[in-house]
Design a protein around this motif. Structure first.
Motif, PDB file in Angstrom:
ATOM      1  N   ASN A  56       0.838  -1.193   0.000  1.00 31.26           N
ATOM      2  CA  ASN A  56       0.000   0.000   0.000  1.00 31.26           C
ATOM      3  C   ASN A  56       0.874   1.245   0.000  1.00 31.26           C
ATOM      4  OD1 ASN A  56       0.967  -0.318   2.600  1.00 31.26           O
ATOM      5  ND2 ASN A  56      -0.880   0.453   3.583  1.00 31.26           N
ATOM      6  N   ARG A 113      -5.503   5.798   0.594  1.00 28.25           N
ATOM      7  CA  ARG A 113      -4.470   4.845   0.186  1.00 28.25           C
ATOM      8  C   ARG A 113      -4.800   4.219  -1.159  1.00 28.25           C
ATOM      9  NH1 ARG A 113      -8.429   2.348   2.855  1.00 28.25           N
ATOM     10  NH2 ARG A 113      -8.789   0.117   2.523  1.00 28.25           N
ATOM     11  N   GLU A 142      -4.158   0.253  -2.412  1.00 24.65           N
ATOM     12  CA  GLU A 142      -3.669  -1.077  -2.072  1.00 24.65           C
ATOM     13  C   GLU A 142      -3.247  -1.801  -3.339  1.00 24.65           C
ATOM     14  OE1 GLU A 142      -6.227  -3.312   0.412  1.00 24.65           O
ATOM     15  OE2 GLU A 142      -6.299  -1.782   2.001  1.00 24.65           O
TER      16      GLU A 142
END
Length: 678
Positions: A549, A647, A649
């Protein structure tokens, strides 16, 4: 010997010896001056004595050739070049000393590496590379990239590496809501004919790397007749590689390498709309693009899509590999594979009939090989990914509201057929007067329909719609399907799969599994041979630690220096193990509205993908998805919790026995200093 040109010379041979972008009587003859000379806007008498030696009369059409300094072959433009307005003009980058027409860095289709490059000066925004407005112009052997507009508002005319149109196209194409009904715009708007674009690299520099500032589109055929786009390498555009608008009758797009386009805007590799009668898309490698391989949007006229490799597309948007609107298109003899969507979708809105889809080879689809949409499914998602298998169409109304006149799929008399001696007999029912094409199906685990892997025979139904096959090539354990094509309707969806068994009803216990597929668009021509008596080492079990991530600042989608360091680790692993593929999943914190967060998460995933593209990771190995705020990392409401939510991933796939420890790292966590959202 060529003769020196005079002010009255009708056709000129002009040699560009300088990469500068100026017009001045000096010792340098620039591309801008060469175009002005061939257009007649600059006369030979206005040149210096040294420049005159670089301009000679041409017995045939005018030519622009190149003799740039070997260490300085990139032409940086300061503003838009004049249009190529001389009929028959040839702009020939293959004349540059050092150009080698006998070698190609790609094995799939031979396209030599160009030397002469045309691109904007760093920091400059220039709409187009070359604009063609005259008949029989040829552009050959150039690298052209970096052309787009930084404005987000409606443009006067579209940006592109190469733009083909009549002189002075309409000042605002947004006003042309129905260009076909209003074509031509004025009597003097005569489209250029027989333009030829060949052996260019569009969207990429000669080193093949993704540029920092990608072009908007590759070849934009705004209004033209008989344009040929042949053996070009067209990659890394924000929009489509080849796109049409008002008219592109008899467009020929053949033997091009079209890879990694649609990375920001219009995602489809080839998008055709407007008047496109008698156009053909043949023999191309269409791979790793972000949407459909070929997308037809409300066209007038028919297109032939033949013998292309259309593979590993839909990397950003899940779409059909080929999407058809309109009538009488032919999709024949293509390899259509590894698409996160169906193979070919035929829409029913607007009416789309008599589309022939035969002898293609399908594999690795998330959907049907052929999907005929119905008018009950009119959302954009249905137009793009289909609506699934249709039940039998039993009424005239049902047929009229379904793509290809709702032609029903063939029906086998049984779900099982048995080997008798060395033969297998297959029987079924289809539309009377239709051609039934039988296929071997090699993937059956997750679908009752297709994919249609390999055509193995065809026959014509009788007056009652009955058909039969007597085959010797099938074996117990095989699976078969079929499609039907009627001249008044087009091609059907696939039949329900049927199994081939031994006469006692059994099949082999352990069918041979299909080999794993490594996503790959391009390979080098001749890799060096291994040393004598070389023995490949036996791979040992490996344990890798890979970050999974990265994080983003509040309301941002750019890659921070800390995140770049994390992605460099990911890129190193992907470069070492070419069978690894990844899915990039974008996320936001829960603040902000759903639509905004969905778009922001998508931009974050795109930013990661584009960073990895610039590190040399192939586009076919990466797909992206946007989850917005729907999959939070935490349930808290503090600034640290929100920073963890913001974020992307990185989901690794196809590990091939590697033991990988995925680490949720936070070295790049970006905590907002004050309150905010997203």
């Amino acid at each position: 010997m060529p003769t020196l040109a005079t002010a009255q010379s009708p056709n000129l041979r002009v040699v560009v010896n300088s990469p500068q972008d100026t017009i001045a009587p000096d010792e340098f003859l620039t591309l801008r001056e060469a175009i002005e000379l061939t257009n007649g806007d600059l006369t030979v008498d206005q040149l210096s004595d040294i420049e005159r030696t670089l301009v000679t009369s041409s017995e045939q059409s005018s030519r622009i050739e190149f003799n740039l300094p070997p260490q300085d072959t990139t032409i940086y433009l300061n503003e838009l070049l004049p249009p190529l307005a001389t009929p028959g003009l040839v702009v020939d980058g293959t004349t540059q000393p050092g150009y080698d027409p006998t070698t190609s860095p790609t094995a799939e289709i031979a396209i030599p590496q160009p030397i002469v490059t045309i691109t904007p000066t760093p920091g400059q925004s220039i709409l187009r590379g070359l604009t063609i407005v005259a008949d029989e112009v040829t552009v050959r052997g150039l690298s052209i990239y970096g052309f787009k507009s930084v404005r987000e508002t409606t443009l006067a005319t579209p940006p592109a590496d190469i733009f083909i149109s009549h002189t002075s196209p309409p000042p605002d194409i947004s006003q042309q809501q129905q260009p076909n009904s209003r074509f031509p715009f004025y009597p003097d708007d005569i489209p250029p004919k027989d333009v030829r674009i060949e052996f260019n690299w569009l969207g990429i520099p000669p080193d093949g790397k993704m540029p920092e500032n990608p072009s908007a589109f590759g070849v934009y055929v705004f209004n033209s007749l008989g344009t040929t786009v042949y053996r070009n390498r067209i990659s890394d555009h924000e929009g489509s590689a080849v796109i049409t608008s008002v008219q592109a009758n008899n467009l020929q797009v053949s033997e091009n390498i079209i890879v990694g386009n649609g990375i920001k805007g219009m995602p489809d590799a080839i998008r055709l709309e407007g008047v496109i009668n008698d156009s053909q898309i043949t023999g191309n490698l269409i791979c790793g693009n972000d949407g459909s391989g070929v997308y037809l949007f409300k066209p007038e006229g028919a297109v032939q899509i033949r013998e292309n490799q259309i593979i590993f597309n839909g990397r950003r948007l899940r779409r059909a590999a080929v999407y058809l609107m309109g009538n009488n298109h032919q999709v024949v003899g293509n390899q259509i594979a590894y698409q996160p969507g169906p193979g070919v979708v035929v829409t029913a809105y607007p009416d789309s009939d008599r589309n022939v889809i035969e002898t293609n080879r399908f594999a690795g689809l998330e959907g049907l090989s052929i999907d005929l949409n119905t008018q009950q499914h009119v959302e954009p998602i249905h137009f793009q990914v289909g609506d699934g298998h249709n039940p039998p169409r039993t009424t005239k109304y049902q047929r009229q509201t379904t793509g290809n006149n709702g032609i029903n799929a063939p029906q086998f008399v049984s779900e099982e057929f048995f080997q008798l001696g060395d033969q297998i007999e297959v029987f079924g029912q289809a539309e009377p007067g239709s051609t039934v094409e039988l296929y071997r199906v090699r993937e059956t685990a997750d679908s009752f329909y297709g994919p249609l892997s390999e055509p193995i025979g065809s026959t014509i139904t009788d007056g009652e719609g009955q058909f039969s096959f007597t085959l010797t090539g099938l074996q117990p354990g095989d699976t078969i399907s079929a499609i039907a094509t009627h001249p008044q309707d087009g091609t059907s969806e696939p039949a329900l799969n049927a199994a081939v068994k031994f006469s006692d009803g059994t099949v082999p216990l352990n069918p041979e599994p299909l080999p794993p597929v490594i996503p790959q668009c391009l390979s080098q021509t001749t890799p060096p041979p291994p040393p004598a008596e070389f023995t490949p080492p036996i791979p040992q079990p490996l344990t890798l630690r890979v970050p999974r991530n990265i994080h983003f600042a509040l309301d941002r989608s750019d890659i921070s220096p800390e995140s770049a360091g994390v992605l460099d680790q990911v890129a190193a692993v992907l470069q070492e193990y070419p069978f690894l593929t990844i899915e990039l999943q974008g996320h936001t914190d829960p603040r902000g509205n759903v639509a905004y967060n969905q778009a922001l998460a998508n931009r974050r995933a795109l930013a990661v993908r584009n960073y990895l593209l610039r590190q040399g990771i192939e586009p076919e190995r990466m797909t992206i998805r946007s989850f917005g705020e729907t999959q939070r990392r935490t349930t808290g409401s503090g600034v640290v919790d929100y920073a963890r939510d913001r974020r992307v991933e990185i989901i690794f796939q196809d590990l091939r026995g590697l033991e990988i420890i995925f680490e949720d790292q936070e070295t790049d966590l970006q905590i907002e200093p004050t309150g905010g959202g997203r």
